[in-house]
Design a protein around this motif. Structure first.
Motif, PDB file in Angstrom:
ATOM      1  N   MET A   1       0.843  -1.204   0.000  1.00 34.78           N
ATOM      2  CA  MET A   1       0.000   0.000   0.000  1.00 34.78           C
ATOM      3  C   MET A   1       0.880   1.257   0.000  1.00 34.78           C
ATOM      4  SD  MET A   1      -3.100   0.831   2.566  1.00 34.78           S
ATOM      5  CE  MET A   1      -3.779  -0.789   2.242  1.00 34.78           C
ATOM      6  N   PRO A  20      -0.228   5.077   5.727  1.00 32.66           N
ATOM      7  CA  PRO A  20      -1.161   4.770   4.636  1.00 32.66           C
ATOM      8  C   PRO A  20      -2.363   5.714   4.704  1.00 32.66           C
ATOM      9  CG  PRO A  20      -1.324   3.098   6.369  1.00 32.66           C
ATOM     10  CD  PRO A  20      -0.246   4.060   6.790  1.00 32.66           C
ATOM     11  N   ALA A  21      -2.999   5.964   3.544  1.00 31.03           N
ATOM     12  CA  ALA A  21      -4.103   6.939   3.495  1.00 31.03           C
ATOM     13  C   ALA A  21      -5.255   6.546   4.407  1.00 31.03           C
ATOM     14  CB  ALA A  21      -4.597   7.085   2.055  1.00 31.03           C
ATOM     15  N   GLY A  22      -5.445   5.247   4.627  1.00 29.97           N
ATOM     16  CA  GLY A  22      -6.601   4.801   5.402  1.00 29.97           C
ATOM     17  C   GLY A  22      -6.402   4.829   6.908  1.00 29.97           C
ATOM     18  N   MET A  23      -5.219   5.279   7.356  1.00 34.23           N
ATOM     19  CA  MET A  23      -4.967   5.310   8.804  1.00 34.23           C
ATOM     20  C   MET A  23      -5.627   6.542   9.423  1.00 34.23           C
ATOM     21  SD  MET A  23      -1.324   5.567  10.804  1.00 34.23           S
ATOM     22  CE  MET A  23      -1.020   3.840  11.096  1.00 34.23           C
ATOM     23  N   THR A  24      -6.273   6.360  10.570  1.00 30.47           N
ATOM     24  CA  THR A  24      -6.892   7.515  11.229  1.00 30.47           C
ATOM     25  C   THR A  24      -5.865   8.239  12.094  1.00 30.47           C
ATOM     26  OG1 THR A  24      -7.562   6.282  13.185  1.00 30.47           O
ATOM     27  CG2 THR A  24      -9.134   6.331  11.353  1.00 30.47           C
ATOM     28  N   VAL A  64     -10.739  11.516  11.541  1.00 29.68           N
ATOM     29  CA  VAL A  64      -9.783  12.352  10.829  1.00 29.68           C
ATOM     30  C   VAL A  64      -8.717  11.398  10.298  1.00 29.68           C
ATOM     31  CG1 VAL A  64      -8.056  14.187  11.067  1.00 29.68           C
ATOM     32  CG2 VAL A  64     -10.208  14.321  12.350  1.00 29.68           C
ATOM     33  N   LEU A  65      -8.342  11.559   9.040  1.00 33.73           N
ATOM     34  CA  LEU A  65      -7.275  10.712   8.499  1.00 33.73           C
ATOM     35  C   LEU A  65      -5.931  11.293   8.920  1.00 33.73           C
ATOM     36  CD1 LEU A  65      -8.667  10.221   4.882  1.00 33.73           C
ATOM     37  CD2 LEU A  65      -8.788   8.613   6.813  1.00 33.73           C
ATOM     38  N   VAL A  67      -3.277  11.389   7.178  1.00 26.60           N
ATOM     39  CA  VAL A  67      -2.740  12.212   6.067  1.00 26.60           C
ATOM     40  C   VAL A  67      -3.342  13.611   6.041  1.00 26.60           C
ATOM     41  CG1 VAL A  67      -1.977  10.611   4.262  1.00 26.60           C
ATOM     42  CG2 VAL A  67      -4.394  11.146   4.452  1.00 26.60           C
TER      43      VAL A  67
ATOM     44  N   MET B   1      -7.351   1.119  10.522  1.00 26.91           N
ATOM     45  CA  MET B   1      -7.495   1.488   9.107  1.00 26.91           C
ATOM     46  C   MET B   1      -8.970   1.557   8.727  1.00 26.91           C
ATOM     47  SD  MET B   1      -4.531   1.744   7.441  1.00 26.91           S
ATOM     48  CE  MET B   1      -4.841   1.195   5.771  1.00 26.91           C
ATOM     49  N   ILE B   2      -9.331   2.696   8.128  1.00 24.64           N
ATOM     50  CA  ILE B   2     -10.729   2.870   7.748  1.00 24.64           C
ATOM     51  C   ILE B   2     -11.015   2.198   6.413  1.00 24.64           C
ATOM     52  CG2 ILE B   2     -12.256   4.651   6.815  1.00 24.64           C
ATOM     53  CD1 ILE B   2     -11.948   6.243   9.195  1.00 24.64           C
ATOM     54  N   GLY B   3     -10.050   2.224   5.494  1.00 25.31           N
ATOM     55  CA  GLY B   3     -10.294   1.642   4.168  1.00 25.31           C
ATOM     56  C   GLY B   3      -8.989   1.555   3.398  1.00 25.31           C
ATOM     57  N   PHE B   5      -8.387   2.997   0.428  1.00 27.40           N
ATOM     58  CA  PHE B   5      -8.287   4.075  -0.553  1.00 27.40           C
ATOM     59  C   PHE B   5      -6.932   4.780  -0.498  1.00 27.40           C
ATOM     60  CE2 PHE B   5     -10.525   5.346   3.338  1.00 27.40           C
ATOM     61  CZ  PHE B   5      -9.660   6.300   3.838  1.00 27.40           C
ATOM     62  N   TYR B   7      -5.233   8.821  -1.225  1.00 22.76           N
ATOM     63  CA  TYR B   7      -5.682  10.156  -0.822  1.00 22.76           C
ATOM     64  C   TYR B   7      -4.879  11.226  -1.532  1.00 22.76           C
ATOM     65  CZ  TYR B   7      -5.794  14.268   2.332  1.00 22.76           C
ATOM     66  OH  TYR B   7      -5.884  15.524   2.865  1.00 22.76           O
ATOM     67  N   LEU B  37     -16.338   8.926   5.771  1.00 23.67           N
ATOM     68  CA  LEU B  37     -15.456   7.979   6.460  1.00 23.67           C
ATOM     69  C   LEU B  37     -16.270   6.981   7.283  1.00 23.67           C
ATOM     70  CD1 LEU B  37     -12.499  10.329   7.495  1.00 23.67           C
ATOM     71  CD2 LEU B  37     -12.685   8.843   5.496  1.00 23.67           C
ATOM     72  N   ARG B 109     -15.707  19.672  11.795  1.00 23.34           N
ATOM     73  CA  ARG B 109     -15.286  18.988  10.568  1.00 23.34           C
ATOM     74  C   ARG B 109     -16.375  19.046   9.499  1.00 23.34           C
ATOM     75  NH1 ARG B 109     -10.191  18.224   9.873  1.00 23.34           N
ATOM     76  NH2 ARG B 109     -10.375  16.255   8.751  1.00 23.34           N
TER      77      ARG B 109
END
Ligand SMILES: Cc1cc2nc3c(=O)[nH]c(=O)nc-3n(C[C@H](O)[C@H](O)[C@H](O)COP(=O)(O)OP(=O)(O)OC[C@H]3O[C@@H](n4cnc5c(N)ncnc54)[C@H](O)[C@@H]3O)c2cc1C
Ligand code: FES
Ligand code: FES
Lengths: 157, 286
Positions: A1, A20-24, A64-65, A67, B1-3, B5, B7, B37, B109
């Motif tokens: 990823m 990674p982009a999906g990390m909060t 919130v991500l 990134v 991890m939310i997904g 994707f 970014y 999200l 937000r």
């Protein structure tokens, strides 16, 4: 990823990390920086136990991500005490008996911190409004409201 | 991890729209993420790419002018709208609706553009924008166009936005000097729940115009047909007349928040509460 390199300030310290982009943001704080004050209750913005300040404003860090925080400033409960001294707000939570199991406390304190910064002398209704997004299953809220009131009444410098 | 994707944070509307167009449905716009999200997390279905528009300066403008109305960038957070003095004074229903969304943290937000693009029947800002006669400015790869707010919502979570189009701002036409508006929401718990029903009313005594919009009671928020006010009609008679129109226009369902019957029963309650707020200063009658 694919990883993104981000730089943010956490409690005043500059951190550069690959995420990674999906990390909060919550995962970044807890699992990369080992700041385990912010808690995951619901993971969906409902409970407020993950509340931190992003550029000074309280947000639920589970939504919130990581990134998204590149170039931003984050404050967590770990930034409250200085040199091992609790902040007056933290001390007020203890003095008012506003902590039972403590799971909600890190988020509750951060919501209260942001409130006192934008409004140093809040009314009870303003306190309730500010912590409406922070669930507590133990205290019944009265002691928490008393704690914020106590902190606002001059002990908070 | 939310997904799973990827970014991108874009610096301009053009850059973002090009990305959305190039990915042909695989990319979606991200604003505050408070709907997107949560939905990715809950469904496990992840787009390929989130295109984050909220750093684009133009989308964060909030311009108010008594003669020209107001222009609110799509990515303006709801707390900013709720705290704006002019919006509170002139477009009261919108300020109240923005303030009623979720919690303080969520409103830092959540954006206005996201609230309407998400097109939930319960979206709180929708009834307010409907009675204020808002229009929605959108940009896509083929240029820009203006959608009247009552033409935006087409179904549950469905809008008339074309693929790859984004909302850039919401414009509110100027209101008369004596015009006023109000919003009310019934929910199970404050700070933690969507509306069982929400309602906005706007009234301009000089234009003899009264508008009512209702949310959470049909597949889209509903703007009632305009009513002519008859002279010196008492508030309770007006409320009764509006209730008849409303009951015919809405089609609520039973869900986890409330039954259809309960929602139908709340309509006259909210109507008379809102009408007494808006009309009472003029001595009980209009
Ligand atoms: C705990 C909690 C409580 C909530 N309570 C309420 C409530 O009381 N009332 C209510 O109405 N809502 C509520 N919501 C829902 C949500 O917060 C709002 O709908 C919010 O305004 C969505 O805005 P956003 O910026 O977060 O949108 P996002 O999640 O970023 O986006 C939502 C959708 O809109 C699209 N989108 C976003 N911006 C644009 C744009 N400019 N152009 C085109 N498409 C766009 C996205 O692609 C996505 O499909 C709640 C959410 C949470 C998590
Ligand atoms: S864990 Fe973030 S709000 Fe509950
Ligand atoms: S002290 Fe236990 S949840 Fe608040």
């Amino acid at each position: 990823m694919k990883l993104h390199e981000i730089t943010l300030a956490v409690n005043g310290t500059r951190e550069t990390l690959s995420v990674p982009a999906g990390m909060t943001l919550l995962e970044l704080l807890r699992e990369k920086l080992y700041l385990t004050g912010p808690k995951e209750g619901c993971g969906a913005g409902e409970c407020g136990s993950c509340t931190v300040l992003l550029d000074g404003r309280p947000v639920t860090s589970c939504l919130v991500l990581a990134v998204e925080t590149d170039g931003r400033e984050v404050r967590t409960i770990e930034g409250e005490a200085t040199d091992g001294q609790l902040s007056a707000l933290q001390q007020a939570f203890i003095d008012a008996g506003a902590i039972q199991c403590g799971f909600c406390t890190p988020g509750m304190v951060m919501s209260a911190r942001a409130l006192l910064e934008r409004n140093p002398h809040p009314s009870d209704d303003e306190i309730k409004e500010a912590i409406a997004g922070n669930l507590c299953r133990c205290t019944g809220y009265e002691s928490i409201i008393a704690a914020v009131r106590l902190a606002a009444e001059g002990r908070e410098k | 991890m939310i997904g799973t994707f990827d970014y991108v944070r874009v610096g301009s509307i053009k850059e973002g729209c090009e990305l959305l167009a190039a990915r042909n449905g695989g990319a979606v716009a991200l604003a505050g993420g408070t709907d997107l999200l949560v939905s990715i997390r809950n469904t496990g279905r992840s787009p390929d790419l989130l295109v984050d528009f909220k750093d684009v300066a133009q989308l964060n403008r909030l311009v108010t002018d008594n003669d020209a109305g107001a222009m609110i960038g799509a990515c303006v957070p709801l707390n900013v709208i709720a705290d704006n003095t002019v919006i509170n004074d002139r477009f009261t229903a919108l300020a109240a609706a923005a303030r009623s969304v979720g919690s303080y943290q969520v409103r830092n937000r959540a954006t206005l553009g996201g609230n309407i693009a998400n097109a939930s029947p319960a979206a709180d800002t929708a009834p307010a924008l409907l009675v204020l006669g808002a229009s929605v400015n959108v940009t896509g790869k083929d240029g820009t166009r203006k959608i009247p707010i009552d033409k935006l919502f087409t179904g549950v979570k469905k809008t008339s936005l074309r693929a790859g189009e984004v909302i850039t701002d919401i414009s509110l036409p100027p209101v008369g000097s004596r015009a006023r508006s109000a919003f009310l929401k019934k929910q199970r718990v404050k700070g933690h729940d969507l509306a069982i029903i929400n309602m906005a009313v706007s009234y301009d005594p000089d234009a003899e115009a009264l508008r009512v919009a209702i949310g959470s009671c049909a597949v889209t928020p509903i703007l009632l047909p305009p009513v002519n006010l008859s002279e010196n009609e008492p508030i309770d008679e007006l409320a009764e007349r509006l209730n008849d129109i409303a009951q015919a226009a809405i089609s609520p369902i039973d869900d986890i928040r409330a039954s259809a019957v309960y929602r139908l029963g709340l309509v006259p309650v909210l109507l008379s509460d809102l009408l007494s707020v808006l009309l009472a200063p003029e001595g009980g009658a209009r």
